[in-house]
Design an enzyme around this catalytic site. Structure first.
Site, PDB file in Angstrom:
ATOM      1  N   CYS A  89      -3.295  -1.858   8.911  1.00 17.69           N
ATOM      2  CA  CYS A  89      -3.748  -1.217   7.676  1.00 17.69           C
ATOM      3  C   CYS A  89      -4.509   0.085   7.940  1.00 17.69           C
ATOM      4  CB  CYS A  89      -4.608  -2.185   6.881  1.00 17.69           C
ATOM      5  SG  CYS A  89      -3.703  -3.671   6.445  1.00 17.69           S
ATOM      6  N   THR A 135       0.851  -1.189   0.000  1.00 14.79           N
ATOM      7  CA  THR A 135       0.000   0.000   0.000  1.00 14.79           C
ATOM      8  C   THR A 135       0.886   1.238   0.000  1.00 14.79           C
ATOM      9  OG1 THR A 135      -1.709  -1.174   1.171  1.00 14.79           O
ATOM     10  CG2 THR A 135      -1.801   1.225   1.280  1.00 14.79           C
TER      11      THR A 135
HETATM   12  C1  UGA Z   1      -8.347  -4.076   5.883  1.00 15.62           C
HETATM   13  C2  UGA Z   1      -9.354  -4.039   4.720  1.00 15.62           C
HETATM   14  O1  UGA Z   1     -10.621  -4.518   5.165  1.00 15.62           O
HETATM   15  C3  UGA Z   1      -8.860  -4.872   3.547  1.00 15.62           C
HETATM   16  O2  UGA Z   1      -9.762  -4.741   2.445  1.00 15.62           O
HETATM   17  C4  UGA Z   1      -7.478  -4.360   3.129  1.00 15.62           C
HETATM   18  O3  UGA Z   1      -6.946  -5.112   2.051  1.00 15.62           O
HETATM   19  C5  UGA Z   1      -6.531  -4.464   4.332  1.00 15.62           C
HETATM   20  O4  UGA Z   1      -7.054  -3.669   5.401  1.00 15.62           O
HETATM   21  C6  UGA Z   1      -5.183  -3.958   3.907  1.00 15.62           C
HETATM   22  O5  UGA Z   1      -5.070  -2.784   3.576  1.00 15.62           O
HETATM   23  O6  UGA Z   1      -4.258  -4.755   3.800  1.00 15.62           O
HETATM   24  P1  UGA Z   1      -7.783  -5.804   7.849  1.00 15.62           P
HETATM   25  O7  UGA Z   1      -6.813  -4.772   8.345  1.00 15.62           O
HETATM   26  O8  UGA Z   1      -7.359  -7.210   7.759  1.00 15.62           O
HETATM   27  O9  UGA Z   1      -8.295  -5.412   6.369  1.00 15.62           O
HETATM   28  O10 UGA Z   1      -9.011  -5.747   8.837  1.00 15.62           O
HETATM   29  P2  UGA Z   1     -10.560  -5.425   8.785  1.00 15.62           P
HETATM   30  O11 UGA Z   1     -11.338  -6.674   8.738  1.00 15.62           O
HETATM   31  O12 UGA Z   1     -10.864  -4.446   7.730  1.00 15.62           O
HETATM   32  O13 UGA Z   1     -10.767  -4.764  10.226  1.00 15.62           O
HETATM   33  C7  UGA Z   1     -10.031  -3.597  10.613  1.00 15.62           C
HETATM   34  C8  UGA Z   1     -10.371  -3.181  12.006  1.00 15.62           C
HETATM   35  O14 UGA Z   1     -11.663  -2.606  12.070  1.00 15.62           O
HETATM   36  C9  UGA Z   1     -10.377  -4.293  13.070  1.00 15.62           C
HETATM   37  O15 UGA Z   1      -9.728  -3.819  14.228  1.00 15.62           O
HETATM   38  C10 UGA Z   1     -11.844  -4.539  13.344  1.00 15.62           C
HETATM   39  O16 UGA Z   1     -12.088  -5.046  14.633  1.00 15.62           O
HETATM   40  C11 UGA Z   1     -12.406  -3.148  13.163  1.00 15.62           C
HETATM   41  N1  UGA Z   1     -13.833  -3.101  12.777  1.00 15.62           N
HETATM   42  C12 UGA Z   1     -14.251  -3.664  11.631  1.00 15.62           C
HETATM   43  C13 UGA Z   1     -14.730  -2.440  13.599  1.00 15.62           C
HETATM   44  O17 UGA Z   1     -14.359  -1.891  14.668  1.00 15.62           O
HETATM   45  N2  UGA Z   1     -16.036  -2.372  13.221  1.00 15.62           N
HETATM   46  C14 UGA Z   1     -16.488  -2.926  12.075  1.00 15.62           C
HETATM   47  O18 UGA Z   1     -17.693  -2.823  11.794  1.00 15.62           O
HETATM   48  C15 UGA Z   1     -15.577  -3.602  11.266  1.00 15.62           C
END
Ligand code: UGA
Length: 449
Positions: A279, A121
């Protein structure tokens, strides 16, 4: 095709493994020689569902190999994926020194023209700088390389499934030949000609990936704009949760109804401790920085970041209010990873919670299905338990920090008599307040009565 992957972290390893599983011949390299040694020995240095099995079969089929010699890896592939880290600097700006290093290595070590693909990224315009660096480091100052941007949209925990079933594959290119090469690389995915490790041959057919060819600048921007928008959605839901608490409404009812409108969508509206990981926090910061560098004030994202930081304060306010005195209290922290289904603790909200509890003199017991060994090195004063019920034994409070299924399905009836006090502060809104109160718990969560 013969492909090289530089950087064997989450992105590089999943990309390399999946491309090998899709039929390509992949050579991976990393500056971490210990990591390469472990991979060569058949070990998988990260926890990611299905990764171990696809690495094993790719290895048995002779389609993936590892080398600590970057030159060897560079020469092996016709296309090179750059998957190195772009961590944040103190200012929030992305540190691109690893990309620069790789550009130098490619220019010096390649013996034939290559397609150089940014997967890391990076802020918009990095592709242009990469092209300049490749030329500057090439003998005679003339580059024989084509550059492309191919951002990843993989979520940790479901990265393998996401790779094989993408919503979109974005390729930012300067010319048609690079787009054609990338289409060829992704052909098995686009035509579904691979053995899916997730669905074992029963993949849903409804879901066709869009193959989008854009400029390099657009591709780079798409990545930051997507992650930042998801982060913004989470912070929006968290402010709605604050409002619900003041007004006496239920954030789950509100966000559920909002999400049924397809223009809004129901995902990433879960209120709680906020977003962490390697991320969103860094990408939001880097995007704010990029915008500022071209004279655009991205106030909206600054607020997103501010709201997210406040989540920890709000959570600890709830803990303090419930416990009255934190010092000397036995607190059970359920969840250390930044989200469920990963062992990754980088920028995990739980870590900040643990750190502050320790500073305030709490006796912290913690549990997590995958992240204990990583957390141990950071917090040796914490007592760790594989079994959540052992973490809860004697606890004055249970604090839920990660949305693992095992915590969602915890038997609180069984846990209650183990605890010194029936107090649960839920940072992920996993349980029904009514049910928890019926079980006799004092229960606090985000945005609900
Ligand atoms: C994120 C993106 O979702 C991916 O599409 C992207 O490729 C990736 O970053 C990256 O740039 O490599 P990721 O970091 O694995 O993926 O995690 P997410 O599932 O997106 O969750 C991120 C954070 O948000 C977590 O801490 C999760 O607990 C939190 N979250 C998620 C919330 O607090 N509320 C929600 O409704 C969803």
């Amino acid at each position: 095709m013969r492909l090289s992957v530089i950087g064997c972290g989450y992105v590089g390893l999943v990309t390399g493994a999946c491309l090998a599983a899709a039929g390509h011949e992949v050579t991976c390299t990393d500056i971490d020689t210990e990591r390469i040694r472990r991979l060569q020995a058949g070990e998988v240095p990260i926890y990611e569902e299905h990764l171990e099995e696809i690495l094993k079969s790719a290895r048995e089929a002779g389609r993936i190999s590892y080398t600590a010699d970057a030159g060897e890896a560079i020469r092996a592939g016709d296309a090179i994926f750059i998957c190195v880290g772009t961590p944040p600097k103190e200012s929030g700006e992305a540190d691109l020194s690893a990309i620069d290093q790789v550009a130098r290595q490619i220019a010096e070590q390649a013996r034939s023209p290559k397609l150089v693909i940014e997967k890391s990224t990076v802020p918009a315009r990095t592709g242009l700088e990469l092209q300049r660096a490749l030329a500057a480091y090439s003998s005679g100052g003339k580059s024989t390389f084509r550059v492309a941007s191919n951002p990843e949209f993989l979520r940790e925990g479901t990265a393998v499934g996401d790779f094989f079933h993408p919503d979109r594959i974005v390729v930012g290119v300067e010319d048609e030949s690079a787009a054609a090469d990338l289409r060829e690389i992704y052909r098995p995915i686009l035509e579904r000609k691979f053995h899916c490790p997730v669905h074992k041959g029963t993949c849903p057919t409804s879901h066709d990936a869009a193959f989008l060819v854009t400029t390099i600048n657009s591709a780079e921007l798409i990545k930051h704009a997507s992650n930042s928008f998801l982060a913004l959605k989470i912070s929006y839901a968290n402010v709605i949760a604050d409002l619900c608490e003041r007004i006496g409404a239920d954030v789950k009812e509100v966000t559920h109804a909002m999400g049924l409108d397809p223009r809004i969508g129901g995902q990433f509206l879960s209120a709680g401790l906020g977003f962490g990981g390697f991320c969103f926090p860094k990408d939001v910061q880097a995007f704010i920085h990029l915008a500022a560098s071209v004279g655009v004030d991205f106030d909206l994202l600054k607020a997103t970041e501010r709201v997210n930081k406040q989540r920890i304060d709000r959570f600890l306010e709830k803990v303090r209010k419930a416990l009255w005195v934190v010092r000397g209290k036995h607190v059970a922290v359920l969840g250390l990873a930044f989200k469920a289904n990963t062992d990754d603790i980088r920028f995990a909200p739980a870590l900040e919670v643990v750190k502050r509890l320790l500073e305030e003199g709490a006796i912290v017991h913690a549990t997590d299905p995958e992240a204990i060994s990583k957390a141990k090195t950071l917090f040796p004063r914490v007592t760790y338990h594989e079994d959540p019920y052992e973490a809860l034994r004697g606890a004055d409070a249970a604090l839920v920090c990660t949305e693992w299924e095992i915590f969602r399905n915890l038997d609180w009836k069984r846990a209650k008599p183990l605890m010194a006090r029936g107090l649960v502060v839920d940072g992920r809104n996993l349980y029904s307040p009514k049910h928890m109160r019926e079980l006799g718990f004092e229960y606090y969560s985000f945005g609900r009565a």
